[in-house]
Design an enzyme around this catalytic site. Structure first.
Site, PDB file in Angstrom:
ATOM      1  N   SER A  49       0.987  -1.148  -0.430  1.00 32.06           N
ATOM      2  CA  SER A  49       0.198  -0.096   0.419  1.00 32.06           C
ATOM      3  C   SER A  49       0.853   1.003  -0.418  1.00 32.06           C
ATOM      4  O   SER A  49       2.305   1.009   0.453  1.00 32.06           O
ATOM      5  CB  SER A  49      -0.556  -0.061   1.351  1.00 32.06           C
ATOM      6  OG  SER A  49       0.305   0.206   2.183  1.00 32.06           O
ATOM      7  N   ASP A  84      -0.541  -1.822  -4.236  1.00 37.27           N
ATOM      8  CA  ASP A  84      -2.022  -1.515  -3.646  1.00 37.27           C
ATOM      9  C   ASP A  84      -2.399  -0.519  -3.890  1.00 37.27           C
ATOM     10  O   ASP A  84      -2.133  -0.017  -2.839  1.00 37.27           O
ATOM     11  CB  ASP A  84      -1.535  -2.764  -2.286  1.00 37.27           C
ATOM     12  CG  ASP A  84      -3.374  -3.150  -2.374  1.00 37.27           C
ATOM     13  OD1 ASP A  84      -4.506  -3.078  -3.251  1.00 37.27           O
ATOM     14  OD2 ASP A  84      -3.547  -3.298  -1.378  1.00 37.27           O
ATOM     15  N   HIS A  85      -3.560  -0.407  -4.755  1.00 33.55           N
ATOM     16  CA  HIS A  85      -4.826   0.921  -4.206  1.00 33.55           C
ATOM     17  C   HIS A  85      -3.714   2.030  -4.981  1.00 33.55           C
ATOM     18  O   HIS A  85      -4.047   3.252  -3.706  1.00 33.55           O
ATOM     19  CB  HIS A  85      -5.017   1.102  -2.841  1.00 33.55           C
ATOM     20  CG  HIS A  85      -6.460  -0.139  -2.931  1.00 33.55           C
ATOM     21  ND1 HIS A  85      -7.701  -0.193  -3.617  1.00 33.55           N
ATOM     22  CD2 HIS A  85      -6.773  -1.366  -2.039  1.00 33.55           C
ATOM     23  CE1 HIS A  85      -8.218  -1.314  -2.957  1.00 33.55           C
ATOM     24  NE2 HIS A  85      -7.467  -1.807  -2.400  1.00 33.55           N
TER      25      HIS A  85
HETATM   26  P1  13P Z   1      -8.313  -7.205   3.892  1.00 32.41           P
HETATM   27  O1  13P Z   1      -7.741  -6.267   5.138  1.00 32.41           O
HETATM   28  O2  13P Z   1      -9.426  -7.403   4.458  1.00 32.41           O
HETATM   29  O3  13P Z   1      -8.332  -9.295   3.786  1.00 32.41           O
HETATM   30  O4  13P Z   1      -8.207  -6.688   2.283  1.00 32.41           O
HETATM   31  C1  13P Z   1      -6.903  -6.679   1.667  1.00 32.41           C
HETATM   32  C2  13P Z   1      -7.259  -5.830   0.673  1.00 32.41           C
HETATM   33  O5  13P Z   1      -8.103  -6.127  -0.389  1.00 32.41           O
HETATM   34  C3  13P Z   1      -5.861  -4.830  -0.002  1.00 32.41           C
HETATM   35  O6  13P Z   1      -6.043  -4.717  -1.360  1.00 32.41           O
END
Ligand code: 13P
Length: 287
Positions: A49, A84-85
């Site tokens: 992230s 991620d995101h």
């Molecule tokens: P959780 O934290 O609910 O497992 O989700 C992780 C996620 O989707 C990271 O992008």
């Protein structure tokens, strides 16, 4: 072996299993995930992230650590290092830093702006040999103590984004990050089936993998989900194992805790959790 995530996810889609994305926060988590994927002969995706990237002093540090660790542990299974995101700026930074894959999350933008930015980043990522994930329909979750329900993506909008050439697509189907509230209605399989119908062979991504019952995970895979993200479950087992170690008072007579020993039970708990998920997703033996 560091690679982009396209081939591993195309294979997963064709073979009806899913590759796990596990988020990393530090050296211990990275080592646990890499060693478990290798032992399971499973392809794996390391998710970073923007917050975790900052914590580890920047995406350059993360890329250098992962590349060096992959080499020094002699990892032979395919490993993708994935943002991620990502924001638009974060995605560009990861392209420069040498990640092998990025996610651009434009789900909170008006669809036309999501399309324009995704299109630009698809071209840039592919020029660098990287794979790219996009998102339609925001994945909810806890923000300031309030748990928002996940949105459901509009399948037509998913098709518009898929047609830009993204390598895999996260579509909201009622999934949320973190622990699901007691009144959660479950995954919306009708939405997933409609998205799959319009996006064909494109691998779909399920975020918020923590706490989804196993039968719903399996059904999602049968309807085209080829990548499942798990973070909170790893955090929970890491915290529980570390707390237990401290409560048992296994310190070193006046010297405090040996930091390596202190983090070892949590690291082992991550290994056990990642193994459990890889086997549930069916990616073991697929590398
Ligand atoms: P959780 O934290 O609910 O497992 O989700 C992780 C996620 O989707 C990271 O992008």
């Amino acid at each position: 072996m560091l690679v982009n995530a396209k081939e591993m996810l195309d294979k997963a889609k064709a073979g009806n299993y899913a590759v796990g994305q596990f988020n990393i926060n530090n050296l211990e988590w990275t080592k646990s995930i890499l060693l478990t994927a290798e032992a399971e002969k499973a392809p794996v995706i390391l998710g970073v992230s923007e917050g975790a990237g900052k914590y580890m002093t920047g995406f350059d540090t993360v890329a250098a650590m992962v590349k060096a660790m992959d080499k020094s542990l002699g990892i032979t299974v395919p490993v993708a290092l994935h943002l991620d995101h990502g924001t638009y700026d974060g995605a560009k930074k990861c392209i420069e830093a040498g990640f092998t894959s990025i996610m651009f999350d434009g789900s909170s933008l008006p669809i036309e702006e999501n399309i324009a930015k995704t299109k630009e980043l698809v071209a840039l990522a592919h020029e660098h040999g990287m794979s790219i994930e996009a998102e339609v329909g925001a994945i909810g979750g806890e923000e300031d103590g309030v748990i928002g329900m996940g949105e459901c993506a509009d399948p037509e909008e998913c098709k518009k984004i898929a047609d830009l050439g993204v390598d895999f697509l996260a579509a909201g189907i009622g999934n949320i990050h973190g622990v699901y509230p007691a009144n959660w209605k479950g995954l919306q399989f009708d939405v997933l089936a409609n998205v799959q119908k319009l996006t064909g062979s494109l691998p779909l991504v399920l975020h918020g993998g923590t706490g989804i019952p196993d039968d719903q995970i399996k059904k999602a895979i049968s309807l085209g989900v080829s990548k499942i993200n798990v973070n909170t479950e790893c955090q929970l087992v890491f915290a529980a194992a570390t707390r237990k170690y401290i409560e048992e008072g296994k310190d070193q007579q006046g010297k405090g805790f040996d930091p390596r020993k202190l983090l070892a039970p949590g690291a082992q708990a991550i290994c056990d959790k990642v193994k459990e998920k890889i086997e549930l997703f069916g990616s073991n033996g697929k590398a």
